[in-house]
Design a protein around this motif. Structure first.
Motif, PDB file in Angstrom:
ATOM      1  N   UNK A   1      59.902  51.244  54.280  1.00 28.82           N
ATOM      2  CA  UNK A   1      58.552  51.199  53.705  1.00 28.82           C
ATOM      3  C   UNK A   1      57.857  49.891  54.092  1.00 28.82           C
ATOM      4  N   UNK A   2      56.533  49.945  54.146  1.00 35.65           N
ATOM      5  CA  UNK A   2      55.726  48.782  54.493  1.00 35.65           C
ATOM      6  C   UNK A   2      55.980  47.628  53.529  1.00 35.65           C
ATOM      7  N   UNK A   3      55.941  46.400  54.061  1.00 39.04           N
ATOM      8  CA  UNK A   3      56.029  45.211  53.219  1.00 39.04           C
ATOM      9  C   UNK A   3      54.888  45.261  52.201  1.00 39.04           C
ATOM     10  N   UNK A   4      55.209  45.038  50.939  1.00 37.27           N
ATOM     11  CA  UNK A   4      54.219  45.159  49.864  1.00 37.27           C
ATOM     12  C   UNK A   4      53.045  44.202  50.031  1.00 37.27           C
ATOM     13  N   UNK A   5      53.246  43.109  50.781  1.00 32.90           N
ATOM     14  CA  UNK A   5      52.170  42.127  50.954  1.00 32.90           C
ATOM     15  C   UNK A   5      51.331  42.364  52.209  1.00 32.90           C
ATOM     16  N   UNK A   6      51.688  43.378  52.981  1.00 35.56           N
ATOM     17  CA  UNK A   6      50.955  43.636  54.215  1.00 35.56           C
ATOM     18  C   UNK A   6      49.803  44.599  53.992  1.00 35.56           C
ATOM     19  N   UNK A   7      48.676  44.283  54.639  1.00 34.89           N
ATOM     20  CA  UNK A   7      47.531  45.191  54.617  1.00 34.89           C
ATOM     21  C   UNK A   7      47.614  46.108  55.834  1.00 34.89           C
ATOM     22  N   UNK A   8      47.305  47.362  55.625  1.00 35.58           N
ATOM     23  CA  UNK A   8      47.265  48.330  56.702  1.00 35.58           C
ATOM     24  C   UNK A   8      45.819  48.424  57.207  1.00 35.58           C
TER      25      UNK A   8
ATOM     26  N   UNK B   1      45.631  56.482  51.629  1.00 27.71           N
ATOM     27  CA  UNK B   1      45.918  55.978  52.979  1.00 27.71           C
ATOM     28  C   UNK B   1      47.014  54.923  53.073  1.00 27.71           C
ATOM     29  N   UNK B   2      47.184  54.126  52.029  1.00 32.54           N
ATOM     30  CA  UNK B   2      48.184  53.053  52.052  1.00 32.54           C
ATOM     31  C   UNK B   2      49.561  53.638  51.723  1.00 32.54           C
ATOM     32  N   UNK B   3      50.576  53.244  52.462  1.00 26.25           N
ATOM     33  CA  UNK B   3      51.909  53.842  52.282  1.00 26.25           C
ATOM     34  C   UNK B   3      52.438  53.650  50.865  1.00 26.25           C
TER      35      UNK B   3
ATOM     36  N   UNK C   1      47.563  52.296  37.845  1.00 27.06           N
ATOM     37  CA  UNK C   1      47.657  50.835  37.723  1.00 27.06           C
ATOM     38  C   UNK C   1      48.440  50.224  38.874  1.00 27.06           C
ATOM     39  N   UNK C   2      49.468  50.937  39.341  1.00 20.24           N
ATOM     40  CA  UNK C   2      50.229  50.435  40.490  1.00 20.24           C
ATOM     41  C   UNK C   2      49.346  50.375  41.729  1.00 20.24           C
ATOM     42  N   UNK C   3      48.482  51.370  41.874  1.00 16.31           N
ATOM     43  CA  UNK C   3      47.538  51.377  43.004  1.00 16.31           C
ATOM     44  C   UNK C   3      46.509  50.264  42.820  1.00 16.31           C
ATOM     45  N   UNK C   4      46.029  50.122  41.586  1.00 14.76           N
ATOM     46  CA  UNK C   4      45.043  49.070  41.273  1.00 14.76           C
ATOM     47  C   UNK C   4      45.594  47.686  41.615  1.00 14.76           C
ATOM     48  N   UNK C   5      46.888  47.486  41.441  1.00 14.87           N
ATOM     49  CA  UNK C   5      47.524  46.202  41.785  1.00 14.87           C
ATOM     50  C   UNK C   5      47.349  45.860  43.257  1.00 14.87           C
ATOM     51  N   UNK C   6      47.182  46.886  44.120  1.00 18.90           N
ATOM     52  CA  UNK C   6      47.046  46.650  45.567  1.00 18.90           C
ATOM     53  C   UNK C   6      45.594  46.419  45.992  1.00 18.90           C
ATOM     54  N   UNK C   7      44.661  46.715  45.084  1.00 17.47           N
ATOM     55  CA  UNK C   7      43.241  46.561  45.432  1.00 17.47           C
ATOM     56  C   UNK C   7      42.922  45.103  45.782  1.00 17.47           C
ATOM     57  N   UNK C   8      43.451  44.181  44.973  1.00 24.62           N
ATOM     58  CA  UNK C   8      43.191  42.758  45.212  1.00 24.62           C
ATOM     59  C   UNK C   8      43.664  42.295  46.578  1.00 24.62           C
ATOM     60  N   UNK C   9      44.771  42.848  47.036  1.00 20.54           N
ATOM     61  CA  UNK C   9      45.321  42.512  48.350  1.00 20.54           C
ATOM     62  C   UNK C   9      44.309  42.854  49.459  1.00 20.54           C
ATOM     63  N   UNK C  10      43.704  44.040  49.346  1.00 20.64           N
ATOM     64  CA  UNK C  10      42.771  44.493  50.377  1.00 20.64           C
ATOM     65  C   UNK C  10      41.371  43.855  50.252  1.00 20.64           C
ATOM     66  N   UNK C  11      40.956  43.583  49.022  1.00 17.74           N
ATOM     67  CA  UNK C  11      39.594  43.053  48.832  1.00 17.74           C
ATOM     68  C   UNK C  11      39.544  41.534  48.840  1.00 17.74           C
ATOM     69  N   UNK C  12      40.693  40.883  48.923  1.00 14.45           N
ATOM     70  CA  UNK C  12      40.725  39.415  48.891  1.00 14.45           C
ATOM     71  C   UNK C  12      39.898  38.815  50.030  1.00 14.45           C
TER      72      UNK C  12
END
Length: 257
Positions: A1-8, A157-159, A246-257
């Protein structure tokens, strides 16, 4: 699986298209300054054609803006050879050359670009800007719509996001700010679509207590779990829908940073 900190880059392209450029609809609806920028007598449409990525058209008419899927019927077409190139448009490192509509290039330069600059001002505000209550409220509403749409794009779209989406049963999650904007995140067969208005029916609800709390959450200044415990974020309904969203919401900040 993709690294949790990586943006696709493909997921980011879908977010940039539908969550960022799509928020121009709301900016034109809520801001008189934005409406004045694109108050065209004749409708004009800009198509964004991303190879192996999203395709959509923004149509401007009488100060309003509407986004639709596809770009077959547009006055100006901006092609991008990859998702990375399209993402470069949004971060200001790529200047696209229209493949159609050269005669309308003045609209791009004199109206569309200032409109996107205005959106950036609200999406990445300074501390000074946020001291103005009207600016603060508008900034918060635009961030809300952007995040609501980004949730669906990450879920689709995000793995890691789609892994969580796979566990969300069919139905609608209402996401809202008390006394402010509301959106419905519709799930069917583990695909997510955000409707930027109050849903008539929903199986779960996540509501932020007020505009300031919502803005602080979006900025990462407060802890969501703590605020749920304090009753400032209300969550009701199907817990597995909310838990996975909420798990998906946690990834929003990664992409919108």
């Amino acid at each position: 699986m993709t690294d949790a900190n990586l943006k696709d880059s493909k997921t980011l392209a879908y977010i940039n298209m539908y969550a960022i450029l799509g928020t121009l609809e709301n900016l034109c609806e809520l801001s008189a300054e934005a409406r004045a920028l694109v108050d065209t007598k004749k409708p004009i449409s800009i198509g964004f054609d991303v190879k192996d990525g999203p395709k959509a058209t923004l149509t401007f008419k009488n100060g309003r803006c509407r986004m639709e899927q596809g770009c077959d019927k547009c006055d100006v077409k901006l092609p991008f050879s990859s998702c990375e190139k399209f993402n470069g448009l949004i971060d200001g490192t790529v200047t696209p050359i229209p493949s159609k509509g050269f005669s309308k290039i003045s609209f791009l330069l004199k109206q569309f670009t200032p409109l996107t600059d205005l959106l950036t001002k609200y999406m990445r505000p300074t501390e000074e800007d946020l001291k103005d209550e009207e600016f603060f409220n508008l900034s918060t509403q635009l961030l809300f719509y952007t995040i609501a749409v980004a949730i669906a794009q990450i879920g689709n779209n995000d793995e890691i996001g789609s892994f969580s989406a796979h566990y969300i049963p069919d139905g609608t999650i209402k996401m809202s700010i008390a006394g402010g904007p509301s959106a419905g995140i519709e799930v069917k067969d583990h695909r997510m679509v955000t409707i930027k208005k109050e849903p008539e029916k929903f199986r779960a609800i996540m509501e932020f207590g007020n505009m300031k709390l919502a803005h602080d959450l979006f900025d990462g200044k407060v802890n969501a779990v703590a605020k749920i415990g304090e009753g400032e974020i209300i969550m009701k309904g199907m817990i597995n829908m909310l838990d996975n969203m909420n798990r998906i919401l946690d990834r929003v900040g990664l992409y919108l940073a």
